[in-house]
Design a protein around this motif. Structure first.
Motif, PDB file in Angstrom:
ATOM      1  N   LEU A   1       8.277  12.705  -6.120  1.00 56.60           N
ATOM      2  CA  LEU A   1       7.686  12.714  -5.707  1.00 56.60           C
ATOM      3  C   LEU A   1       6.742  13.310  -4.903  1.00 56.60           C
ATOM      4  O   LEU A   1       6.656  14.155  -4.407  1.00 56.60           O
ATOM      5  CB  LEU A   1       8.548  12.022  -4.531  1.00 56.60           C
ATOM      6  CG  LEU A   1       9.648  10.729  -5.932  1.00 56.60           C
ATOM      7  CD1 LEU A   1      10.486  10.078  -4.048  1.00 56.60           C
ATOM      8  CD2 LEU A   1       8.825  10.303  -6.723  1.00 56.60           C
ATOM      9  N   VAL A   2       5.545  12.388  -4.700  1.00 59.36           N
ATOM     10  CA  VAL A   2       4.145  13.499  -3.596  1.00 59.36           C
ATOM     11  C   VAL A   2       5.006  13.239  -2.206  1.00 59.36           C
ATOM     12  O   VAL A   2       4.959  11.413  -2.017  1.00 59.36           O
ATOM     13  CB  VAL A   2       3.141  12.903  -3.855  1.00 59.36           C
ATOM     14  CG1 VAL A   2       2.371  13.609  -2.903  1.00 59.36           C
ATOM     15  CG2 VAL A   2       2.407  13.621  -4.784  1.00 59.36           C
ATOM     16  N   LYS A   3       4.991  14.106  -1.444  1.00 61.69           N
ATOM     17  CA  LYS A   3       5.545  14.299   0.118  1.00 61.69           C
ATOM     18  C   LYS A   3       4.670  14.072   0.927  1.00 61.69           C
ATOM     19  O   LYS A   3       3.559  15.381   1.262  1.00 61.69           O
ATOM     20  CB  LYS A   3       6.786  14.434   0.333  1.00 61.69           C
ATOM     21  CG  LYS A   3       8.485  14.112  -0.944  1.00 61.69           C
ATOM     22  CD  LYS A   3       9.334  14.529  -0.222  1.00 61.69           C
ATOM     23  CE  LYS A   3      10.330  13.765  -0.976  1.00 61.69           C
ATOM     24  NZ  LYS A   3      12.120  14.523  -0.800  1.00 61.69           N
TER      25      LYS A   3
ATOM     26  N   ASP B   1       3.557   6.283  -1.026  1.00 56.66           N
ATOM     27  CA  ASP B   1       3.957   5.240  -2.060  1.00 56.66           C
ATOM     28  C   ASP B   1       3.126   5.619  -2.973  1.00 56.66           C
ATOM     29  O   ASP B   1       1.956   5.632  -2.709  1.00 56.66           O
ATOM     30  CB  ASP B   1       3.717   4.136  -0.876  1.00 56.66           C
ATOM     31  CG  ASP B   1       4.793   3.439  -0.135  1.00 56.66           C
ATOM     32  OD1 ASP B   1       5.494   3.798  -0.665  1.00 56.66           O
ATOM     33  OD2 ASP B   1       4.252   2.731   0.930  1.00 56.66           O
ATOM     34  N   ARG B   2       3.419   5.183  -4.585  1.00 59.49           N
ATOM     35  CA  ARG B   2       2.447   4.877  -5.297  1.00 59.49           C
ATOM     36  C   ARG B   2       0.884   4.539  -4.845  1.00 59.49           C
ATOM     37  O   ARG B   2      -0.138   4.807  -5.523  1.00 59.49           O
ATOM     38  CB  ARG B   2       3.330   4.569  -6.694  1.00 59.49           C
ATOM     39  CG  ARG B   2       2.171   4.581  -7.876  1.00 59.49           C
ATOM     40  CD  ARG B   2       3.282   4.024  -8.965  1.00 59.49           C
ATOM     41  NE  ARG B   2       4.083   4.417  -9.586  1.00 59.49           N
ATOM     42  CZ  ARG B   2       4.996   4.800 -10.395  1.00 59.49           C
ATOM     43  NH1 ARG B   2       4.873   3.445 -11.152  1.00 59.49           N
ATOM     44  NH2 ARG B   2       5.781   5.204 -10.644  1.00 59.49           N
ATOM     45  N   GLU B   3       0.906   2.731  -4.243  1.00 58.14           N
ATOM     46  CA  GLU B   3       0.306   2.417  -4.011  1.00 58.14           C
ATOM     47  C   GLU B   3      -1.455   2.905  -3.274  1.00 58.14           C
ATOM     48  O   GLU B   3      -2.592   2.981  -3.108  1.00 58.14           O
ATOM     49  CB  GLU B   3       0.526   0.669  -3.131  1.00 58.14           C
ATOM     50  CG  GLU B   3       1.077  -0.107  -4.219  1.00 58.14           C
ATOM     51  CD  GLU B   3       2.502   0.271  -4.317  1.00 58.14           C
ATOM     52  OE1 GLU B   3       2.987   1.154  -3.382  1.00 58.14           O
ATOM     53  OE2 GLU B   3       3.021  -0.570  -5.094  1.00 58.14           O
TER      54      GLU B   3
ATOM     55  N   GLY C   1       1.125  16.570 -11.248  1.00 60.47           N
ATOM     56  CA  GLY C   1       1.508  16.771 -12.452  1.00 60.47           C
ATOM     57  C   GLY C   1       1.546  17.770 -13.284  1.00 60.47           C
ATOM     58  O   GLY C   1       2.156  17.483 -14.710  1.00 60.47           O
TER      59      GLY C   1
ATOM     60  N   HIS D   1      -0.695  15.990  -5.755  1.00 58.55           N
ATOM     61  CA  HIS D   1      -0.107  14.909  -6.705  1.00 58.55           C
ATOM     62  C   HIS D   1      -0.895  15.750  -7.926  1.00 58.55           C
ATOM     63  O   HIS D   1      -0.360  15.610  -9.220  1.00 58.55           O
ATOM     64  CB  HIS D   1      -1.161  14.358  -6.966  1.00 58.55           C
ATOM     65  CG  HIS D   1      -1.717  12.915  -7.769  1.00 58.55           C
ATOM     66  ND1 HIS D   1      -0.459  12.179  -7.880  1.00 58.55           N
ATOM     67  CD2 HIS D   1      -2.823  12.971  -9.047  1.00 58.55           C
ATOM     68  CE1 HIS D   1      -0.141  11.545  -8.417  1.00 58.55           C
ATOM     69  NE2 HIS D   1      -1.601  11.686  -9.549  1.00 58.55           N
TER      70      HIS D   1
ATOM     71  N   PRO E   1       7.773  10.506   1.554  1.00 60.60           N
ATOM     72  CA  PRO E   1       7.646  10.343   0.376  1.00 60.60           C
ATOM     73  C   PRO E   1       6.267   9.206   0.105  1.00 60.60           C
ATOM     74  O   PRO E   1       6.106   8.504   1.310  1.00 60.60           O
ATOM     75  CB  PRO E   1       8.613   9.237  -0.608  1.00 60.60           C
ATOM     76  CG  PRO E   1      10.146   9.675   0.073  1.00 60.60           C
ATOM     77  CD  PRO E   1       9.693   9.934   1.778  1.00 60.60           C
TER      78      PRO E   1
ATOM     79  N   ARG F   1       5.299  17.592 -13.423  1.00 60.80           N
ATOM     80  CA  ARG F   1       5.904  16.815 -15.068  1.00 60.80           C
ATOM     81  C   ARG F   1       5.356  17.325 -15.860  1.00 60.80           C
ATOM     82  O   ARG F   1       6.539  17.282 -17.311  1.00 60.80           O
ATOM     83  CB  ARG F   1       5.398  15.762 -14.620  1.00 60.80           C
ATOM     84  CG  ARG F   1       6.276  15.255 -13.309  1.00 60.80           C
ATOM     85  CD  ARG F   1       5.597  14.056 -12.940  1.00 60.80           C
ATOM     86  NE  ARG F   1       5.942  13.175 -11.646  1.00 60.80           N
ATOM     87  CZ  ARG F   1       5.854  12.285 -11.371  1.00 60.80           C
ATOM     88  NH1 ARG F   1       4.694  11.121 -11.602  1.00 60.80           N
ATOM     89  NH2 ARG F   1       6.306  11.549 -10.096  1.00 60.80           N
TER      90      ARG F   1
ATOM     91  N   MET G   1      -1.511   6.752  -3.138  1.00 62.19           N
ATOM     92  CA  MET G   1      -1.315   7.391  -3.936  1.00 62.19           C
ATOM     93  C   MET G   1      -3.508   6.451  -5.125  1.00 62.19           C
ATOM     94  O   MET G   1      -3.916   7.369  -5.069  1.00 62.19           O
ATOM     95  CB  MET G   1      -0.706   7.619  -5.142  1.00 62.19           C
ATOM     96  CG  MET G   1      -0.260   9.240  -4.163  1.00 62.19           C
ATOM     97  SD  MET G   1      -1.002  10.744  -3.258  1.00 62.19           S
ATOM     98  CE  MET G   1      -2.054  10.705  -4.731  1.00 62.19           C
ATOM     99  N   GLN G   2      -2.743   5.918  -5.156  1.00 61.99           N
ATOM    100  CA  GLN G   2      -4.421   5.157  -6.273  1.00 61.99           C
ATOM    101  C   GLN G   2      -5.041   5.094  -5.571  1.00 61.99           C
ATOM    102  O   GLN G   2      -6.243   5.071  -5.906  1.00 61.99           O
ATOM    103  CB  GLN G   2      -3.287   3.582  -6.597  1.00 61.99           C
ATOM    104  CG  GLN G   2      -1.814   3.991  -7.802  1.00 61.99           C
ATOM    105  CD  GLN G   2      -1.588   2.395  -8.598  1.00 61.99           C
ATOM    106  OE1 GLN G   2      -1.872   1.482  -7.757  1.00 61.99           O
ATOM    107  NE2 GLN G   2      -0.593   2.656  -9.342  1.00 61.99           N
TER     108      GLN G   2
END
Length: 480
Positions: A376-378, A385-387, A364, A360, A383, A367, A389-390
């Motif tokens: 994307l983070v794989k 999911d954003r959830e 960052g 992650h 990939p 970007r 990673m959060q």
């Protein structure tokens, strides 16, 4: 919150615990250690309490996520309270706080102990210590999934709440079948290690106790000097190998037993875990060469053992690593934060989370250089999911916040700065030995009762990965 359903499931879990408490009795009778009545009484008290809760709390409602979190957290607390009874009834531990500390350390596979003398205690009590770790290693709640069909409820909520790691994946469509497969692999590995340790000179009692502690990533031993007491290179390498296996996702073990070895090569978390183990071992061999060990064979043996023991949060000891260089100790301290793979019996933050946090951060930075790029983070080519990673970022923040807060509390008890922080790292990560006054040749007996309660809470939070416990503190959790 459906309290009737919650207590009914907890009652069923106590019925299982009452049966487990009977396991050490044959060993007690064989060795004549006099602890059999204590186990019988503890089992009876647990049985009566479980029956009262099971038959006194009836509910026809379905299990929801709320009840899942409550059952997991209170299940561990109830197991600690009732699992402490053999220590108290046998007189091995007189203080209820100390007994709960030792029991929580067992069920959470932490391996921290308040016992100053191990050898000479009743053999059945020492077997119970190891058995609590073995039961907690794969997960008491996962085992309880096998009896949930009798209650007429589903078990995925419990599985998600208990299984360590960022996600919980089924191996079979029915969650009960998943639990049985996981425990099948667990029992198989335990049996194999027990046999190999017996070939190395251990008797059945010692081999079984150490296998319980190894596959659970627990670390309780029947000897004062832990595994070092056997002074056997064969035993060291056998335990090192099985500690490494215990730190691997058990779903991968199942796939490997089915002949799908390619899954190991494709699993990025496993490859990172393997590289971390080999890399730190190589660095420790380099740092310890000449200054600590003159023999390369001994150097590799002890360095590999301690690396695997700390990384998998097992906590066995064959060397006093506090006599090693400061850099070597810092490397081991770093491993205490990492832990084993997701879906393993190891504690810590888990290799998957550390790897995804690093990825992650790299995304960052990329970007910043390429603002319009989509990257994307794989993990293992898939990939994330954003959830997810959060949740990982939130877990990391809570983990570090709890570490700082608990360290302040431990320092307030009068511990020195190093020991205060190390005791929290060792219990929050479910490792056991730390640095300073809780190092590999020390224990937790000298800590004041308040400090032991703080560390007991840290063990629970670490084993259930923080969210499962903290969510119960929100008033909205209990409201409709």
């Amino acid at each position: 919150m459906n309290l009737l359903l919650t207590f009914r499931i907890l009652g069923a879990m106590l019925l299982f615990l009452s049966a487990a408490i009977l396991v050490p009795i044959p060993f007690s009778l064989y060795f004549g250690d006099g602890a059999a009545p204590a186990f019988g009484l503890a089992s009876l008290v647990t049985l009566v309490s479980g029956l009262a809760m099971f038959f006194g709390c009836r509910s026809g409602k379905e299990l929801s996520v709320r009840e899942g979190f409550a059952v997991v957290t209170f299940g561990w607390i109830f197991y600690t309270l009732f699992g402490a009874l053999p220590y108290l009834f046998s007189g091995v531990i007189a203080s209820p706080v100390d007994a709960c500390f030792e029991t929580m350390s067992g069920f959470t596979t932490t391996g921290a102990t308040i016992l100053t003398v191990i050898e000479g205690l009743p053999e059945s009590v020492l077997l119970w210590r190891s058995l609590t770790q073995w039961l907690g290693g794969m997960g008491i709640i996962v085992m309880s999934l096998a009896i949930l069909p009798m209650l007429g409820v589903g078990g995925m909520q419990l599985f998600k709440a208990e299984v360590p790691g960022p996600t919980a994946d089924r191996l079979k469509p029915r969650i009960q079948d998943t639990a049985k497969l996981l425990w099948g692999v667990y029992v198989l590995l335990t049996s194999v290690e027990t046999g190999l340790l017996m070939l190395g000179g251990m008797n059945f009692y010692e081999a079984l106790s150490h296998s319980f502690s190894t596959l659970s990533s627990g670390g309780f031993s029947t000897r004062n000097a832990s595994v070092a007491a056997y002074d056997s290179a064969y035993i060291d390498w056998v335990i090192t190998f099985f500690m490494f296996l215990a730190g691997v996702n058990f779903a991968l073990h199942f796939q490997a037993l089915r002949g799908k070895l390619r899954d190991l090569h494709r699993n990025e978390e496993f490859l990172f875990y393997l590289a971390l183990t080999l890399g730190v071992t190589a660095i420790l061999v380099f740092l310890n060469h000449g200054s600590v060990y003159t023999s390369l064979v001994d150097n590799l043996r002890y360095s590999a053992f301690q690396t695997t023991s700390i990384l998998t949060t097992t906590g066995f000891g064959t060397a006093d690593y506090e006599t090693w260089s400061v850099l070597a100790q810092y490397l081991l301290l770093f491993l205490m934060f990492v832990g084993g793979c997701a879906g393993s019996t190891g504690g810590g933050m888990k290799v998957a989370r550390i790897l995804l946090l690093f990825k992650h951060a790299m995304v960052g930075l990329y970007r910043l250089i390429h603002p319009r790029a989509i990257r994307l983070v794989k993990l293992s080519g898939q990939p994330v999911d954003r959830e997810v990673m959060q949740a990982i970022l939130g877990f990391f923040a809570l983990y570090m916040g709890l570490f700082v807060f608990a360290s302040f509390l431990m320092a307030a008890t009068g511990m020195d700065v190093v020991s205060a922080g190390a005791s929290v790292v060792a219990t929050l990560g479910n490792i056991g030995p730390g640095i300073g006054s809780v190092g590999p040749v020390d224990n937790y007996a000298h800590i004041v009762p308040f400090g032991k309660l703080v560390l007991t809470a840290c063990m629970l939070l670490g084993r259930l990965e923080i969210f499962t416990v903290l969510v119960l503190l929100f008033p909205s959790f209990w409201r409709k």
